[in-house]
Write an enzyme that holds these catalytic residues in place. Structure first.
Site, short mmCIF file in Angstrom:
data_model
loop_
_atom_site.label_atom_id
_atom_site.label_comp_id
_atom_site.label_asym_id
_atom_site.label_seq_id
_atom_site.Cartn_x
_atom_site.Cartn_y
_atom_site.Cartn_z
N SER A 159 16.62 -55.37 -53.60
CA SER A 159 17.06 -55.28 -54.99
C SER A 159 18.38 -54.49 -55.08
CB SER A 159 15.98 -54.61 -55.83
OG SER A 159 16.44 -54.42 -57.14
N TRP A 203 21.07 -56.67 -53.81
CA TRP A 203 21.36 -57.73 -54.79
C TRP A 203 22.40 -57.25 -55.80
CZ3 TRP A 203 20.92 -57.87 -60.10
CH2 TRP A 203 21.07 -59.12 -60.70
N HIS A 204 22.33 -55.96 -56.15
CA HIS A 204 23.27 -55.45 -57.14
C HIS A 204 24.69 -55.37 -56.60
CE1 HIS A 204 19.69 -54.33 -59.42
NE2 HIS A 204 20.49 -54.25 -60.46
N GLY A 205 24.83 -55.27 -55.31
CA GLY A 205 26.19 -55.23 -54.76
C GLY A 205 26.16 -55.03 -53.26
N PHE A 252 27.77 -58.07 -60.84
CA PHE A 252 26.68 -58.33 -59.91
C PHE A 252 26.48 -59.82 -59.74
CE2 PHE A 252 25.35 -54.23 -62.00
CZ PHE A 252 25.98 -53.47 -61.04
#
Lengths: 385, 475
Positions: free
Chosen positions: B321, B324-326, B475
């Site tokens: 997770s 996933w954000h960066g 994102f």
């Protein structure tokens, strides 16, 4: 959509959303032009595939869309009014709100507290160039003078916006004043005169809503300038006399320039200002030809009748960008030859700036003239008129 | 195109809504698809072809998977589709990060770097890749039959209200609405959607953007120069900015969708009434959490393989997770931070927390999430994130001051009241009134004019300051 009132409400929502874009094309929709902003809209974007894929078309369309809808100026004013009313903040660039709605400008506060200090070396170099210009003009009976007008924050430090950084040494104006005598540079600081006026007169030299000196300030300033030129040239110039003072709450646009620039919905509270009635005695006096390189403070002199009476001809080079003569802009070729001609046609050269513009004072004029003089091209020729 | 611009609000939106409702029903999906393609191409014209190409291939992969005989063939098509989708995400979003880290190792070993040219990140790729994954997996699992028309699949992926920043809509949640949503195309739902949209816009424009001004100035200061109260205040403001920005976007997405008959899943359910970080993640970015649970946590074994494996699975989910954000280590650490709390709450600490009561629980969640913002902030260098963390613990010098003003203080105060509003008695009834999907006529007559006034305030901000993209677009 079965329910008729709900359906009508939904249609109304869509219609109201679309109305500003449509009404933009309907003539007669009232707009309230924003002070300090161009009323000209960004051009329609020209569609090209290249522009589309690079995103330049979209940027241009966004710029256009941000301007091309009805009631936009009202919305901007609403936003400014909210910021002013609830947050005590002006959204106009650089405008700060001091105690008692005494508006100020960031550059003026920085000049007052010394944030914008340019360093002694730069000031010495400028004073040396000024001295060489003065020498060149003095050789034919004229002269140069660098005039600093104290800004709003310097004149009324107790009304500087709260939370501003307090003053710290050194400050440009003080260093100019300290170094000028040693450099034998013709320098006039109007600050002592203005502060003396504050002690002895009830009439303000700055409007709460303007950033420039008032007409009264401009007249006092010109009296000092004339006296200084007389002292330096040994010749008598026209006398500027104040015949009386008229107080009014119908203040001139220049005295509410930053107030207007805040672009509010509702007007600021009324204030009273003093406007002088003046007379210029010219009999038997020398009326030199003047070239003035100055910031916007000089407009208040240029627009007064006294300017044309003190000087036999007056050229005002605004920020050394636009040249004005007889109240009108004039075209003037650029380059050294044109600069040399301007110099040769002036008896006195005044370089004038508020302390907020001292870091940039002359706007390159002194440096260019110094280069010309060093090359032997710019020495003023011919007799003084 | 950003929702909070005059171009969208005053030109695109009214034209879209008028066009949609004036057209006969059979033409509406095509109209929405074309509008969505224009919306996407406006901001990312080159990548529209990437999205169209991928959806074309994906649609046919899934069609063949559904028609394939035997589990092995079905599995092969599933793997092909996942490899394509995740491969593209990996290439665009993570390859630069991977090569950068490999080059750092090679440099440390005295070797030359791998050649790599920077690639642009297509807008919204993290969101629509996850949606394409749900399509292929849902069909593979038999949750829903594949769509019959390519245009319908494109509409699912490209539907513009949720395209750039979610909610991440799982295929089975929307599949039936693409076919027929006539019963939701009512004036009441339209007006409910309008109110929701305006509330979201207000969250973004009147709160998040205002806080963002001070947050940007605060982040421009050296983190090591902040004392602990300043660091906490700055990160609390940053968290509040992100919450109002992202939940505002989600409200706008839900509202827009409702105005054309779609019902999208909620993305935020009052996250700060949570009394544990575990609960927080069931209320914050709900659709991402749900996706992670369905398509990562459960396939990893979930909680079926014993305590140790469960805790490991939770950590993996939060590390992914974070990533996933960066594509940056500070995001991975941010994920690990949350994973740490979630794992801890499965121990005796969790039982202690449950006994502490709701007020203490909420304070704990808020402080834990605020502190995590030290790792979440895009500081450029991981060391700056760690310095921010140190400043929270009192390790800063305190020589720098945050540029605070009345507007920031009042806005943050109001925002925090709304943040914790749902914890107050009677709040639920008020929320039901305001966030009514299908308000009655009297409610419409109260809510719509109020929303109109709020919209006027928002437009005054937009007219003055015309561009401010949403935080989650990156994102």
């Amino acid at each position: 959509m079965k329910n008729a009132p709900s359906r009508a409400l939904a249609v109304l929502v869509v219609a109201l959303l679309g109305a500003p874009a449509v009404l933009h094309f309907v003539p007669g929709i009232p707009e309230w032009p924003l002070a300090g902003r161009s009323a000209e809209l960004a051009p329609y974007p020209a569609f090209t595939l290249g522009g589309w894929f690079s995103g330049s078309f979209q940027e241009a369309a966004l710029r256009r869309a941000n301007q091309a809808f009805a009631f936009r100026t009202w919305l901007v004013r609403l936003n400014n009014q909210i910021a002013f009313r609830f947050w005590g903040r002006a959204k106009a660039n650089g405008v700060l709100i001091g105690p008692g709605l005494f508006l100020n400008d960031r550059l003026h506060v920085e000049a007052w507290n010394g944030t914008d200090f340019v360093g002694e070396a730069a000031i010495r170099a400028r004073l040396a160039a000024l001295r060489r210009l003065d020498d060149a003009l003095s050789s034919r009976g004229g002269g140069a003078l660098l005039v600093v007008v104290p800004g709003k924050a310097t004149t009324y430090p107790e009304l500087v916006p709260r939370g501003s950084r307090p003053p710290f040494a050194p400050r440009n104006r003080e260093v100019y004043a300290r170094l000028a005598p040693g450099a034998e540079a013709p320098f006039l600081d109007l600050t002592p005169r203005f502060l003396e006026h504050r002690r002895t007169s009830p009439h303000p030299l700055f409007s709460p809503y303007g950033i420039h000196w008032t007409a009264l300030g401009a007249v006092l300033g010109m009296q000092e300038i004339v006296a200084s030129l007389e002292e330096r040239t040994g010749r008598e110039l026209p006398r500027i006399e104040i015949l009386g003072i008229e107080e009014t709450d119908r203040i001139q646009p220049v005295d509410r320039d930053i107030g207007d620039g805040m672009n509010l919905l509702f007007p600021l509270p009324k204030v009273k200002l003093a406007y002088p009635r003046i007379r210029v005695a010219t009999e038997g006096t020398w009326r030199p030809r003047a070239l003035v390189v100055a910031d916007s403070y000089f407009w208040n002199v240029f627009d007064l009748p006294l300017a044309g009476q003190v000087f036999s001809s007056l050229r005002f080079w605004f920020y050394r960008n636009e040249l004005h003569e007889h109240g009108k802009p004039m075209t003037f070729p650029k380059g050294d030859a044109a600069l040399a001609r301007l110099l040769s046609e002036a008896d006195v050269v005044l370089i004038l700036a508020s302390d907020a513009n001292l870091p940039r004072v002359g706007w390159g004029f002194l440096e260019d003239v110094d280069r010309l003089l060093a090359a032997g091209d710019g020495r003023p020729a011919g007799p003084v008129r | 195109m950003v929702f909070s611009t005059s171009l969208f609000l005053l030109f695109f939106l009214p034209a879209f809504l008028a066009g949609y409702h004036l057209l006969p029903r059979p033409a509406r999906n095509t109209f929405v698809l074309l509008a969505s393609a224009l919306f996407y191409a406006w901001g990312a014209p080159r990548f529209l072809f990437v999205v169209l190409g991928v959806t074309f291939l994906d649609f046919h992969f899934v069609k063949r998977m559904a028609a394939a005989n035997g589990p092995a063939r079905k599995r092969a098509w599933l793997v092909a589709s996942l490899a394509m989708n995740l491969g593209l995400l990996g290439y665009f979003k993570y390859a630069g990060f991977f090569v950068g880290n490999v080059n750092a190792l090679l440099g440390a070993a005295g070797l030359g770097p791998l050649p790599w040219a920077e690639v642009f990140l297509p807008l919204g790729i993290s969101f629509y890749t996850f949606e394409t994954v749900t399509y292929v997996v849902d069909v593979y699992r038999g949750v829903h039959a594949p769509l019959g028309r390519f245009a319908d699949y494109q509409l699912y992926i490209l539907f513009f209200p949720k395209l750039l920043a979610g909610p991440i809509v799982r295929f089975h949640e929307i599949a039936d609405q693409i076919g027929d949503r006539s019963r939701y195309e009512t004036a009441g739902r339209f007006l409910g959607g309008f109110v929701r949209f305006v509330l979201g816009l207000a969250k973004k424009v009147l709160i998040a953007d205002v806080l963002g001004v001070t947050v940007r100035k605060g982040f421009a200061l050296d983190a090591a120069a902040l004392d602990a109260p300043a660091a906490w205040l700055l990160l609390a403001a940053f968290l509040t900015q992100i919450y109002f920005d992202f939940s505002g976007y989600s409200d706008m997405a839900l509202g827009l969708a409702a105005m054309v008959g779609f019902r999208l899943p909620e993305n935020f359910r009052d996250p700060f009434v949570s009394t544990s970080v575990t609960e927080f993640w069931t209320r914050w970015h709900v659709t991402l959490s749900a996706w992670m649970r369905s398509y990562l946590y459960v396939p990893l074994g979930g909680n079926r393989l014993g305590t140790r494996r469960t805790l490991a699975n939770l950590w993996i989910v939060f590390l992914v997770s974070g990533l996933w954000h960066g594509a940056a280590w500070h995001y991975v650490l941010w994920g690990a931070w949350h994973g740490l709390f979630i794992v801890a709450e499965r121990t005796a600490f969790g039982r202690l927390l449950a006994k502490a009561g709701p007020v203490a629980g909420r304070a704990y969640v808020f402080l834990a999430v605020v502190a995590s913002m030290a790792l979440f902030r895009p500081a450029g260098l991981l060391s700056e994130n760690l310095r921010t963390l140190a400043a929270l613990a009192g390790g800063g010098s305190g020589t720098a001051a945050l540029p605070l003003d009345r507007e920031f203080a009042v806005t943050l105060g109001v925002a925090l009241v709304f943040t914790f509003f749902a914890a107050l008695p009677g709040a639920a009834a008020i929320q039901r009134l305001v966030f009514d999907d299908d308000p009655s006529l009297p409610r419409q007559l109260a809510l719509v004019p109020a929303a109109g006034l709020l919209l006027l305030l928002c437009l005054s901000m937009v007219a003055w300051s015309p561009f401010s993209p949403f935080v989650y677009f990156r994102f």
